[in-house]
Write a protein that holds these residues in place. Structure first.
Motif, PDB file in Angstrom:
ATOM      1  N   UNK A 252      -9.232   2.048 -13.484  1.00 51.63           N
ATOM      2  CA  UNK A 252     -10.384   1.729 -12.637  1.00 51.63           C
ATOM      3  C   UNK A 252      -9.948   1.369 -11.215  1.00 51.63           C
ATOM      4  N   UNK A 253      -8.839   0.642 -11.099  1.00 50.57           N
ATOM      5  CA  UNK A 253      -8.332   0.288  -9.772  1.00 50.57           C
ATOM      6  C   UNK A 253      -7.949   1.552  -9.001  1.00 50.57           C
ATOM      7  N   UNK A 254      -7.248   2.459  -9.673  1.00 53.49           N
ATOM      8  CA  UNK A 254      -6.882   3.719  -9.009  1.00 53.49           C
ATOM      9  C   UNK A 254      -8.122   4.497  -8.578  1.00 53.49           C
TER      10      UNK A 254
ATOM     11  N   UNK B  84     -12.524   5.374  -2.283  1.00 54.63           N
ATOM     12  CA  UNK B  84     -12.580   4.943  -0.888  1.00 54.63           C
ATOM     13  C   UNK B  84     -11.985   5.999   0.047  1.00 54.63           C
ATOM     14  N   UNK B  85     -10.867   6.612  -0.390  1.00 53.65           N
ATOM     15  CA  UNK B  85     -10.166   7.550   0.496  1.00 53.65           C
ATOM     16  C   UNK B  85     -10.681   8.978   0.351  1.00 53.65           C
TER      17      UNK B  85
ATOM     18  N   UNK C 262       0.819  -1.209   0.000  1.00 49.43           N
ATOM     19  CA  UNK C 262       0.000   0.000   0.000  1.00 49.43           C
ATOM     20  C   UNK C 262       0.855   1.263   0.000  1.00 49.43           C
TER      21      UNK C 262
ATOM     22  N   UNK D  66     -10.996   3.265  -7.809  1.00 50.65           N
ATOM     23  CA  UNK D  66     -11.619   2.585  -6.657  1.00 50.65           C
ATOM     24  C   UNK D  66     -10.913   2.988  -5.361  1.00 50.65           C
ATOM     25  N   UNK D  67      -9.581   3.064  -5.419  1.00 45.10           N
ATOM     26  CA  UNK D  67      -8.822   3.482  -4.238  1.00 45.10           C
ATOM     27  C   UNK D  67      -9.170   4.928  -3.879  1.00 45.10           C
TER      28      UNK D  67
ATOM     29  N   UNK E  39       1.146   9.404  -5.792  1.00 45.99           N
ATOM     30  CA  UNK E  39      -0.295   9.701  -5.812  1.00 45.99           C
ATOM     31  C   UNK E  39      -0.574  11.187  -6.042  1.00 45.99           C
TER      32      UNK E  39
ATOM     33  N   UNK F  62       1.104   2.757  -3.255  1.00 47.11           N
ATOM     34  CA  UNK F  62      -0.063   3.498  -3.754  1.00 47.11           C
ATOM     35  C   UNK F  62       0.032   4.976  -3.405  1.00 47.11           C
TER      36      UNK F  62
END
Lengths: 567, 567
Positions: free
Chosen positions: B544-546, B552-553, B280, B548-549, B287, B283
């Protein structure tokens, strides 16, 4: 392709030998599954070792062989016929297996708990079927199909997980299939100028080394499971090998990979380096099958080192050895292989080793005041001139720490026996012993406390009725900021509640190491066994981030449920 | 704390000097904002350089100074009074600024496009307010408050982004605040045995080096923006420094960090290493403020190298130089600093350098058949014996590649001028030139094609009316698997459509380098400028994964919108 050795259902293999006992010619394991555990302890375990352990542990050697493999109970496959037909239509009927042998072979991994269960005749964690896709596209189609069918998918590489990575329990209790990657096990491309090889996830280390060797190259990842584990498994679990201090952890050697998920295929990694946003490759590494199946890997290779030198050093105590290692780390002088045993491990190794060399070494250490010695094995590899220069500079630091150079024999002896421990475990379990390992890592500042508290927790948990455990520890991976700690535990097994005995000890040890600042796992991964502690490691918001990623890639939650992410 | 130099609003600083021109004593920049561009070209740009560039580019030197800073237009702050009051209640009124000077100073970064806008009097990307939180807790509370208030948050470190990292456009056009991290700029802890330092994100390299130096330590991250950029910014953008081949990229030196997000605070990283699931920390690195604000960093430090040696080598051609570097990489003999200039950059540097040393070098290379030489600067640092051994082994490989050793003078000269290019840019822009850089990285196999196609794309785009660009390239970071490529472009500026001129060229170059296998960015990050290409780099599912992260945050999308993630 040369024949590859196979793990046995209930252990690692016959002690000290690499005999293939499962005929796996069709790639799915429909072969002979004879048990291999050897009841003749006197052959496998030298008398001196048996005596030493009996004295240390209060253990009476006894024969506790596993039930015959034929008596292992296995529930009928729950894969519905319609699902089986759909998978067969995708992959071909020859790549969908529901027979007993195929399912048993993919039941769980090789932790002490796994082996206890299998030795008792329990294979309740076996998959309902085994499939063997041949390509990324087939795997992606398989995952999409399983998401629709409500079938759980567990990627299967070498089957060597020691943290229950193959033993997750699906909360929805859906039928499950093992996706065996043995058909995707070849080198697909080799870019020599860029030092990159592209491989299938089912390939094993020995086969990769053989292929690379023809071009004068090596990969150099050598964990203890090297003979059996697969490259995809290394990536999924963030493996570290015995040479990782020098060549790097497996995750550092992955330049890119292909991940097939229920939501599609994703290509990750852009060698040599990129600043294009967060690192998504690092999300797939260590994902343990929970996000999908790794179907291709791009790995960094290197020329075979023209020179190598292994040698032993002795320190007056474990703290003195640790301090010396820390000085090497600080000055960028860590060897390629490093293994510092604590006093208990050193003593056990010296006492259980036979032959005049071992006796002479023991005597020599005694006379030099190293009765409670901490033994260090270091290995150097590379260009001869650099190996020499590094060794010389390191030797000067080690001598400043009052280390005594023991010479090459100790180093070469370690190298020769480096893959033997898991074989020995079968023998020890046959004789009524608890034998398991656990591992962590911590900064140099935190490591001594982690070491003390883990040992105390294990000792308190496993001492009973005048019997006490033998706890042997070593550092096997050094970093500038800290080191790993690997702990081997031997104890008289509680034959009534053997699983409970270890679960209790493991829980105490894990709580202790986390409280002292250690990481939940340095190279064994999370699996089912460590998942209750993942939130302590990465925090509740960290878990939420992982869940968000999983929900995007695996909305139906079919990818290895019960592993990694807490309930 | 010693006084730190400040960037000017419209450029980097007066050429060749490090004069502070913005009084920043209260930490928020309410000071003197006089322009510093120097119209006296003859003083800054040697006659020989002016002549050379005029000939190469078809450029006529002309005076094109920026508008006076006082004439830069700035819209009134759109931060509602209620929001301002809420922020003041959280942070204290003295830490919330809406004055012109504070806002102007945080308007955009320092790309060519940023400077063009600012020089034309455009500061439309300035924030509506500037806040200066003092702790992680304050920052987290600030983010939660802004999520509720509908206020966009842009972290501000050194303001040196060259990819529009501070110039994102919010699709919802909400009021925005710059979160200036200059109050969180100190060393909080130093763990010498573990080689770890804990720092605030607003700290700059020079201040960190000064503190570490007292303990004989160094961090060693030296990008061209070193005087101004902050450690938090390096982490958010995955910076690479001039010594990164040896000490590692910035992202490799981050052992852990604290990220404040609108959803809470998250602690990432567990040194020295962990196998507890996906990474993590990776990530948060790169960013770019889109997931929150980095409020603390744990960085790996090292002892100051006792020896260092810089020297120059010459190769007959760029391909010969590349091949030699690749051989070094393959055999793990890359120096700590490596910089290989192509023929055009080498020629320009040699012709524009004055003094008898440069003349003698030119003559010597000519007589040895290196008329189209490719110049390599290598730097070695570490223990004297290892520096010697590595240099000797590398020299033997470089000679095999027909390299000519030029000695230490060339190396030391590069070292002396290593931070000067951005200062020179102001002078060149004053004189009517387009001057910008771009960078990528590729495997050793792909690098030659990437080089060719990028140059062709730039040449075709920037050639007009008999005027042509000067395209100078170098490798500045070597890896086992490949290398970076840094391209500097000079051309006669289109005074009517200067922004369009560069956007067109940049688009062509980026399309070309991606098609040839290069990465979108090796160390400049994505920002607003590269985001249209992110999906080509990481694929639609990666985006799409980014997302989703981020969802969430940062569910309200207040964290640096318009940057990194495509629309």
């Amino acid at each position: 392709m040369p024949e590859q050795p196979e793990l046995t259902i209930q252990g690692w293999g016959p002690a000290g030998s690499h005999v293939a006992t499962v005929d796996n010619t069709d790639g799915a394991g429909d072969g002979d599954l004879a048990p291999v555990a050897d009841p003749d302890l006197s052959r496998a375990l030298p008398k001196v070792a048996r005596r030493y352990l009996a004295r240390e542990l209060g253990w009476s050697p006894r024969s506790t062989p596993p039930v015959p493999v034929g008596e292992i109970s296995l529930a009928p496959s729950r894969l519905p016929d319609t699902a089986r037909a759909a998978l067969a239509a995708l992959l071909g009927a020859q790549n969908v297996h529901t027979d007993r042998a195929a399912r048993l072979k993919r039941a769980g991994g090789k932790s002490y708990l796994d082996l206890l269960r299998r030795r008792e005749g329990d294979a309740s964690d076996a998959p309902d079927a085994v499939v063997t896709p041949g390509t990324t596209e087939e795997t992606a189609a398989l995952l999409a199909a399983c998401a629709g069918l409500g079938v759980v998918v567990v990627p299967f590489g070498g089957g060597t997980s020691v943290v229950g990575g193959l033993a997750g329990v699906d909360p929805d209790d859906r039928p499950s299939i093992a996706v065996d990657l043995s058909r995707m096990a070849s080198v697909q491309a080799l870019d020599v100028p860029s030092s990159l090889v592209t491989v299938g996830p089912g390939m094993r280390g020995p086969a990769l080394e053989e292929t690379l060797g023809r071009d004068g190259l090596t990969f150099g990842h050598l964990p203890q499971s090297w003979e059996f584990a697969t490259l995809g498994g290394y990536a999924a679990t963030r493996s570290a090998g015995q040479n990782s201090t020098g060549v790097g952890r497996f995750d550092e050697l992955v330049a890119g990979l292909t991940l097939a998920t229920p939501s599609g295929v994703i290509e990750l990694g852009h060698p040599p380096a990129s600043a294009a946003g967060p690192d998504l490759l690092g999300l797939a590494l260590g994902s343990e099958g929970t996000l999908g199946v790794i179907t291709e890997l791009r790995l960094r290779v290197r020329p075979k080192p023209p020179a190598s030198s292994y040698e032993g050093w002795s320190f007056r105590s474990w703290p003195a050895g640790l301090a010396a290692l820390q000085r090497l780390a600080r000055h960028d002088l860590l060897p390629d292989v490093v293994r510092l045993s604590d006093t208990d491990e050193t003593r056990a190794n010296l006492l259980m080793a036979s032959g005049p060399g071992a006796r002479a070494l023991r005597a020599s250490l005694r006379t030099r005041g190293h009765r409670d010695a901490s033994l260090l094995v270091v290995g150097w590899e590379g260009l001869p001139s650099l190996v020499r220069a590094r060794m010389r500079a390191a030797a000067s630091l080690l001598r400043e720490g009052n280390g005594i150079r023991l010479g090459r024999r100790v180093g070469e002896s370690w190298k020769k026996h480096r893959f033997q421990a898991p074989y020995l475990r079968d023998t020890l379990m046959d004789a009524g012993l608890l034998v398991e390992t656990l591992e962590t890592a911590a900064t140099w500042s935190a490591l001594p406390t982690v070491y003390d508290t883990v040992r105390r927790a294990l000792r308190e948990s496993l001492t009973r009725n005048g019997k006490r455990p033998l706890i042997m520890s070593h550092v096997s991976h050094g970093y500038p900021t800290g080191a790993s700690l690997y702990v081997t535990v031997l104890a008289d097994r509680d034959d009534d509640l053997p699983i409970q005995q270890w679960l209790t000890a493991k829980r105490a040890a894990t709580d202790a190491l986390l409280a002292a600042g250690g990481t939940l796992t340095h190279h064994h991964a999370v699996g089912a066994d460590h998942r209750p502690w993942l939130e302590r490691e990465i925090g509740p918001l960290g878990v939420e981030v992982l869940r968000a990623v999983k929900e995007r890639l695996d909305p139906q939650g079919i990818c290895n449920p019960g592993v990694l992410l807490p309930e």
